[in-house]
Motif scaffolding. Structure first.
Motif, PDB file in Angstrom:
ATOM      1  N   CYS A   1      33.952  14.563   2.815  1.00  0.00           N
ATOM      2  CA  CYS A   1      34.456  15.527   2.201  1.00  0.00           C
ATOM      3  C   CYS A   1      33.099  16.919   2.240  1.00  0.00           C
ATOM      4  O   CYS A   1      33.679  18.370   2.754  1.00  0.00           O
TER       5      CYS A   1
ATOM      6  N   GLN B   1      41.506  28.126   3.415  1.00  0.00           N
ATOM      7  CA  GLN B   1      41.576  27.083   2.562  1.00  0.00           C
ATOM      8  C   GLN B   1      41.560  25.259   1.849  1.00  0.00           C
ATOM      9  O   GLN B   1      40.789  25.196   1.360  1.00  0.00           O
TER      10      GLN B   1
ATOM     11  N   THR C   1      37.758  25.440   0.648  1.00  0.00           N
ATOM     12  CA  THR C   1      37.099  25.811  -0.410  1.00  0.00           C
ATOM     13  C   THR C   1      38.096  24.225  -0.968  1.00  0.00           C
ATOM     14  O   THR C   1      37.453  23.857  -2.338  1.00  0.00           O
ATOM     15  N   LYS C   2      39.209  23.438  -0.531  1.00  0.00           N
ATOM     16  CA  LYS C   2      39.319  22.325  -1.505  1.00  0.00           C
ATOM     17  C   LYS C   2      38.259  21.355  -0.916  1.00  0.00           C
ATOM     18  O   LYS C   2      37.704  20.641  -1.644  1.00  0.00           O
ATOM     19  N   SER C   3      38.348  21.595   0.272  1.00  0.00           N
ATOM     20  CA  SER C   3      37.166  20.012   1.093  1.00  0.00           C
ATOM     21  C   SER C   3      35.630  20.585  -0.031  1.00  0.00           C
ATOM     22  O   SER C   3      35.196  19.511  -0.435  1.00  0.00           O
TER      23      SER C   3
ATOM     24  N   ASN D   1      35.761  22.201  -3.471  1.00  0.00           N
ATOM     25  CA  ASN D   1      35.964  21.581  -4.779  1.00  0.00           C
ATOM     26  C   ASN D   1      35.849  19.602  -4.196  1.00  0.00           C
ATOM     27  O   ASN D   1      35.735  19.372  -5.867  1.00  0.00           O
TER      28      ASN D   1
END
Length: 88
Positions: A38, A52, A55-57, A59
């Motif tokens: 990640c 986008q 941001t997911k990575s 998290n």
């Protein structure tokens, strides 16, 4: 009348400790590997401007870090409980 606990009731405590330790070690290794993956994806996504996925990575890094901390603390807690139970 004296009442004492039955210390021979838990014969497989050594097996329990080794199995639980192995499972928690496996969870710790997976969490650390996911932390690394990640973090790499986060760096690549932020560098290319894909916010986008960044941001997911991010998290994913936080979740993997939390899982690694909980797995590491789980081993310590389990060993403490087994040691406490053997001293009763």
């Amino acid at each position: 009348m004296d009442v004492f606990p039955d210390f021979d009731g838990m014969r497989g405590i050594g097996n329990l400790q080794s199995v639980a330790g192995a499972l928690l070690m496996f969870a710790l290794i997976i969490a650390v590997l996911m932390l690394i993956v990640c973090a790499i994806v986060w760096a690549i996504a932020a560098g290319t401007g894909n916010y986008q996925i960044a941001t997911k990575s991010r998290n994913g890094v936080l979740v993997a870090l939390g899982a690694a901390v909980l797995a590491g603390a789980g081993v310590t807690w389990l060993n403490w409980l087994i040691d406490l139970g053997s001293r009763l």
